[in-house]
Design an enzyme around this catalytic site. Structure first.
Site, PDB file in Angstrom:
ATOM      1  N   LYS A 191      53.720  21.824  -3.167  1.00 12.42           N
ATOM      2  CA  LYS A 191      54.470  22.325  -4.317  1.00 12.42           C
ATOM      3  C   LYS A 191      55.536  21.316  -4.719  1.00 12.42           C
ATOM      4  O   LYS A 191      56.106  20.630  -3.880  1.00 12.42           O
ATOM      5  CB  LYS A 191      55.141  23.662  -3.948  1.00 12.42           C
ATOM      6  CG  LYS A 191      55.921  24.266  -5.086  1.00 12.42           C
ATOM      7  CD  LYS A 191      56.519  25.607  -4.703  1.00 12.42           C
ATOM      8  CE  LYS A 191      57.329  26.154  -5.871  1.00 12.42           C
ATOM      9  NZ  LYS A 191      57.981  27.416  -5.546  1.00 12.42           N
ATOM     10  N   SER A 235      55.398  22.310 -10.035  1.00 16.83           N
ATOM     11  CA  SER A 235      56.660  23.051 -10.030  1.00 16.83           C
ATOM     12  C   SER A 235      57.823  22.084 -10.128  1.00 16.83           C
ATOM     13  O   SER A 235      57.802  21.015  -9.526  1.00 16.83           O
ATOM     14  CB  SER A 235      56.780  23.866  -8.734  1.00 16.83           C
ATOM     15  OG  SER A 235      58.048  24.465  -8.635  1.00 16.83           O
ATOM     16  N   HIS A 253      60.785  23.476  -9.437  1.00 15.11           N
ATOM     17  CA  HIS A 253      61.708  24.321  -8.666  1.00 15.11           C
ATOM     18  C   HIS A 253      62.752  24.963  -9.565  1.00 15.11           C
ATOM     19  O   HIS A 253      63.926  25.036  -9.213  1.00 15.11           O
ATOM     20  CB  HIS A 253      62.348  23.524  -7.540  1.00 15.11           C
ATOM     21  CG  HIS A 253      61.348  22.868  -6.641  1.00 15.11           C
ATOM     22  ND1 HIS A 253      60.518  23.589  -5.805  1.00 15.11           N
ATOM     23  CD2 HIS A 253      60.992  21.565  -6.475  1.00 15.11           C
ATOM     24  CE1 HIS A 253      59.723  22.758  -5.152  1.00 15.11           C
ATOM     25  NE2 HIS A 253      59.984  21.529  -5.547  1.00 15.11           N
ATOM     26  N   ASP A 260      53.618  26.782 -11.554  1.00 11.39           N
ATOM     27  CA  ASP A 260      54.700  27.648 -11.119  1.00 11.39           C
ATOM     28  C   ASP A 260      55.931  27.305 -11.945  1.00 11.39           C
ATOM     29  O   ASP A 260      56.423  26.183 -11.895  1.00 11.39           O
ATOM     30  CB  ASP A 260      54.995  27.432  -9.635  1.00 11.39           C
ATOM     31  CG  ASP A 260      56.126  28.301  -9.128  1.00 11.39           C
ATOM     32  OD1 ASP A 260      56.195  29.470  -9.525  1.00 11.39           O
ATOM     33  OD2 ASP A 260      56.949  27.799  -8.336  1.00 11.39           O
ATOM     34  N   GLY A 261      56.396  28.258 -12.704  1.00 15.17           N
ATOM     35  CA  GLY A 261      57.630  28.043 -13.443  1.00 15.17           C
ATOM     36  C   GLY A 261      57.454  28.126 -14.939  1.00 15.17           C
ATOM     37  O   GLY A 261      56.473  27.637 -15.494  1.00 15.17           O
ATOM     38  N   GLY A 262      58.382  28.809 -15.574  1.00 11.56           N
ATOM     39  CA  GLY A 262      58.418  28.868 -17.024  1.00 11.56           C
ATOM     40  C   GLY A 262      57.522  29.911 -17.652  1.00 11.56           C
ATOM     41  O   GLY A 262      57.453  30.005 -18.868  1.00 11.56           O
ATOM     42  N   GLY A 313      57.228  34.219 -11.292  1.00 10.76           N
ATOM     43  CA  GLY A 313      58.374  34.534 -10.462  1.00 10.76           C
ATOM     44  C   GLY A 313      59.439  35.364 -11.130  1.00 10.76           C
ATOM     45  O   GLY A 313      59.591  36.556 -10.855  1.00 10.76           O
TER      46      GLY A 313
END
Length: 155
Positions: free
Chosen positions: A16, A38, A40, A71-73, A94
């Site tokens: 990640k 990601s 983060h 992952d993210g947004g 998330g």
């Protein structure tokens, strides 16, 4: 670290925090079973690219050797559609889940996931897609697809 982890587990190891083609190649060479694009939450560096902007580069560098996840947004069903169109194998969600859990508990999580699903299905329908396989890069235009404006010549 990937090589060491492989000596203590038989579980697949996903790396990640990958946002470049170079890091993708390094992760695959090290034996990663998958990549998670990601930044983060941009908490590490506030000027890193958005994950959706980095996704296509990472997918191209992976060349189908390992799955690439985003992952993210992700806040709407259209974000899920865009990520799939750019080649993501799957999407992690998330903040919407955490916020809805804090606001309304399990019912809130169910509600936000239902909203995302409905938005995603509507986006698929409006794009003419009846299955996930039909979602392709041709369904979206990104800012880096647009022709760059050139300054007018000075006369």
């Amino acid at each position: 670290d990937v090589k060491w982890l492989q000596t203590i587990t038989t579980m697949p190891i996903l790396v990640k925090g990958v946002i470049t083609a170079e890091d993708t190649r390094l992760a695959i060479q090290a034996g990663a079973a998958g990549i998670i694009v990601s930044n983060h939450g941009a908490r590490q560096l506030d000027y890193v690219p958005a994950t959706i902007s980095a996704l296509e580069e990472v997918v191209k560098a992976a060349q189908g050797r390992v799955p690439v996840f985003l992952d993210g947004g992700v806040r709407r069903g259209t974000d899920v559609f865009k990520a799939l169109a750019l080649g993501a194998s799957g999407i992690f969600i998330g903040r919407p889940v955490v916020f809805s859990l804090a606001a309304e508990g399990e019912a809130g999580v169910r509600k936000v996931l239902q909203m995302l699903r409905e938005e995603f299905e509507l986006t698929m329908a409006l794009s003419g897609c009846t299955s996930l396989r039909e979602i392709t890069r041709d369904h979206i235009v990104t800012e880096w697809d647009a022709p760059k404006a050139r300054p007018a010549p000075r006369l």
